[in-house]
Design a protein around this motif. Structure first.
Motif, PDB file in Angstrom:
ATOM      1  N   PRO A 203     -65.976  20.060 196.431  1.00 33.76           N
ATOM      2  CA  PRO A 203     -64.889  19.508 195.611  1.00 33.76           C
ATOM      3  C   PRO A 203     -64.664  20.226 194.281  1.00 33.76           C
ATOM      4  O   PRO A 203     -63.516  20.353 193.845  1.00 33.76           O
ATOM      5  N   ILE A 204     -65.737  20.674 193.614  1.00 36.29           N
ATOM      6  CA  ILE A 204     -65.570  21.321 192.310  1.00 36.29           C
ATOM      7  C   ILE A 204     -64.746  22.593 192.446  1.00 36.29           C
ATOM      8  O   ILE A 204     -63.804  22.845 191.676  1.00 36.29           O
ATOM      9  N   PHE A 205     -65.066  23.409 193.446  1.00 36.52           N
ATOM     10  CA  PHE A 205     -64.315  24.645 193.696  1.00 36.52           C
ATOM     11  C   PHE A 205     -62.854  24.327 193.999  1.00 36.52           C
ATOM     12  O   PHE A 205     -61.936  24.954 193.459  1.00 36.52           O
ATOM     13  N   ILE A 206     -62.629  23.352 194.853  1.00 35.67           N
ATOM     14  CA  ILE A 206     -61.257  23.013 195.280  1.00 35.67           C
ATOM     15  C   ILE A 206     -60.433  22.486 194.108  1.00 35.67           C
ATOM     16  O   ILE A 206     -59.285  22.893 193.903  1.00 35.67           O
ATOM     17  N   VAL A 207     -61.022  21.595 193.295  1.00 41.02           N
ATOM     18  CA  VAL A 207     -60.308  21.029 192.145  1.00 41.02           C
ATOM     19  C   VAL A 207     -59.943  22.122 191.139  1.00 41.02           C
ATOM     20  O   VAL A 207     -58.819  22.158 190.609  1.00 41.02           O
ATOM     21  N   MET A 208     -60.874  23.037 190.876  1.00 40.99           N
ATOM     22  CA  MET A 208     -60.603  24.117 189.925  1.00 40.99           C
ATOM     23  C   MET A 208     -59.533  25.063 190.448  1.00 40.99           C
ATOM     24  O   MET A 208     -58.718  25.588 189.676  1.00 40.99           O
ATOM     25  N   CYS A 209     -59.514  25.292 191.753  1.00 41.51           N
ATOM     26  CA  CYS A 209     -58.438  26.107 192.352  1.00 41.51           C
ATOM     27  C   CYS A 209     -57.082  25.472 192.080  1.00 41.51           C
ATOM     28  O   CYS A 209     -56.120  26.150 191.714  1.00 41.51           O
ATOM     29  N   PHE A 210     -56.994  24.164 192.258  1.00 39.35           N
ATOM     30  CA  PHE A 210     -55.750  23.447 191.995  1.00 39.35           C
ATOM     31  C   PHE A 210     -55.347  23.571 190.527  1.00 39.35           C
ATOM     32  O   PHE A 210     -54.188  23.867 190.210  1.00 39.35           O
ATOM     33  N   LEU A 211     -56.290  23.348 189.609  1.00 38.22           N
ATOM     34  CA  LEU A 211     -55.968  23.373 188.185  1.00 38.22           C
ATOM     35  C   LEU A 211     -55.481  24.752 187.736  1.00 38.22           C
ATOM     36  O   LEU A 211     -54.481  24.865 187.000  1.00 38.22           O
ATOM     37  N   VAL A 212     -56.173  25.794 188.178  1.00 43.90           N
ATOM     38  CA  VAL A 212     -55.793  27.154 187.777  1.00 43.90           C
ATOM     39  C   VAL A 212     -54.434  27.521 188.356  1.00 43.90           C
ATOM     40  O   VAL A 212     -53.591  28.120 187.672  1.00 43.90           O
ATOM     41  N   ARG A 213     -54.203  27.163 189.611  1.00 38.57           N
ATOM     42  CA  ARG A 213     -52.908  27.468 190.231  1.00 38.57           C
ATOM     43  C   ARG A 213     -51.767  26.707 189.545  1.00 38.57           C
ATOM     44  O   ARG A 213     -50.667  27.230 189.398  1.00 38.57           O
TER      45      ARG A 213
END
Length: 456
Positions: free
Chosen positions: A126-136
């Motif tokens: 989840p941490i990787f996925i959430v950060m991908c969303f935020l950066v995008r």
């Protein structure tokens, strides 16, 4: 070549059609040249940064625990927030200033691209996925500002050659799309996950001082017309649907084409990026031609919009190909279809901006940066709607029914939009013809009444 400060070249503060520099001379002013260089560098850098994800990020995200649907959402959220940003920036362009908006957007976008390059250090899940969303999301807001401001500046600087200029600059967009996937694939293969993003982010950041120096500042008073008045015009609404359908086709390919090629043809990551060349290169080469024709022969725009969509629909049926055709999936056929799709996409996309702009002027919108901001925001927003729906739908359908059927279903969008647009143009032609006939009859009777007494 005229100086930028001469009366013929000055576009600042002029909301009329001659607001762009040096149109009457038929030669580029210094100001126009600077605008072209700035826009070309922006298109190249931003498109490289946008397309670099295609060859390797889906595979990397899979290793981090993301499903195909989740990968599609990561790609799609970019477009959703670019949509929201474009609507806001298009409305408030005259208050923020086009130059400031573009430069600030590039600075934000370059910074978060570099940040994206360190996401592989995050733990799986989840941490990787959430950060991908935020950066995008942050990247999308920056990119939305860049695209909205750039289109407005170009249309202001070249009011009589909008399609030609936009089409010509698509060469640099296409070049960015061409260079991004193979460059990203080979850098990933050679140096790992971080290097492609750090390199591209630095390239985008280096363009900030370049644009700060080159770009002119166009000022304008706020317009009287609202965004919703523009979008509720029937012709504009239908063209918006065309933009959505075409954009969704491009977005559909982003998360799953590389996965399909890897699974079907067993190509290494570096070579997967080369498959994207067929689409990007043919689009870049054909766009200037369709831009020139759209400006020189405006009556051809309707044909480009209709047939470009229909050809695109055929391409997506053959992309798999769809199983009912009983055609074996081969790499050469896939590349050929992508090449044809690039040409049909250029045919359909390039006329959309000048068609919406001319429709706005015909319906009483003032000629100036405020209307250009509304049109730029609308085009960018509708493109983002499709770019959000395409990856999301593509990732879901790829998981459920496979690439062949998913591509064919995606092609239905452009088939419907092409047919609807064709019906609208037929209705518009018949309505115009019916209106002109009574006027011609009245005109003939008036001429006869005036001439007959002289003949007696």
């Amino acid at each position: 070549m005229e100086a930028a400060g001469s009366p013929a070249a000055a576009g600042t503060g002029d909301d009329g059609p001659g607001g762009g520099a040096g149109e009457t001379s038929g030669r580029l002013s210094r100001e126009q040249l600077f605008v072209l260089v700035s826009a070309a560098s922006m298109n190249l850098g931003c498109m490289m940064a946008y397309s670099i994800l295609g060859p390797f990020f889906p595979h990397e995200a899979e290793k981090k625990g993301a499903s195909n649907t989740m990968i599609g959402m990561i790609f799609g959220c970019y477009a959703l927030f670019e949509l929201l940003a474009s609507l806001v920036f298009g409305k408030y362009l005259v208050y923020i200033g086009a130059k400031f908006m573009l430069i600030a957007g590039m600075f934000v976008s370059g910074g978060v691209i570099i940040l994206f390059g360190v996401l592989d250090q995050l733990p799986k899940g989840p941490i990787f996925i959430v950060m991908c969303f935020l950066v995008r999301i942050v990247d999308a807001i920056g990119f939305g500002a860049v695209i909205t401001a750039s289109s407005s500046i170009l249309a202001k600087a070249f009011p009589n050659n909008v399609a030609t200029v936009l089409g010509s600059l698509e060469v640099f967009s296409g070049l960015g799309l061409v260079l991004g996937p193979p460059l990203g694939g080979f850098l990933y293969q050679s140096f790992g996950y971080e290097v492609p993003f750090i390199l591209l982010g630095c390239i985008v950041l280096l363009m900030v001082p370049l644009n700060l120096y080159l770009l002119p500042s166009y000022e304008s008073d706020p317009g009287e017309h609202l965004f919703w008045k523009l979008v509720t015009l029937p012709k504009v609404g239908l063209i918006a649907f065309v933009i959505i359908s075409l954009s969704s086709c491009f977005g559909f390919l982003d998360p799953i084409l590389s996965l399909f090629v890897l699974e079907k043809f067993n190509l290494p990551a570096g070579y997967v990026g080369l498959v994207f060349l067929g689409l990007a290169l043919s689009y870049a080469i054909s766009s200037p031609l369709f831009g020139l024709l759209s400006d020189k022969k405006p009556h051809l725009r309707k044909w480009f919009l209709v047939f470009g969509n229909l050809i695109t629909a055929g391409c997506y049926v053959l992309l798999g190909p769809v199983p009912i055709l009983h055609i074996k999936s081969q790499l050469w056929l896939l590349v050929l279809v992508l090449v044809v799709n690039g040409v049909s996409a250029g045919m359909s996309i390039i006329p959309t901006f000048p068609e919406i702009l001319s429709c706005a002027y015909e319906n009483g919108f003032e000629e100036g940066i405020s209307t250009l901001g509304l049109v730029s925001g609308l085009v960018s927003a509708m493109w983002s709607v499709g770019a959000f729906m395409g990856p999301l739908l593509g990732g879901f359908l790829y998981e459920k029914i496979g690439f062949q059927w998913a591509a064919a279903i995606q092609g239905l969008w452009t088939l419907i939009s092409g047919l609807v647009m064709g019906l609208f143009y037929l209705w518009e032609y018949s309505t115009t013809t019916r209106r002109s006939k009574p006027q011609n009859i009245v005109g003939t009777e008036e001429e006869q009444a005036a001439l007959l007494p002289n003949e007696i």
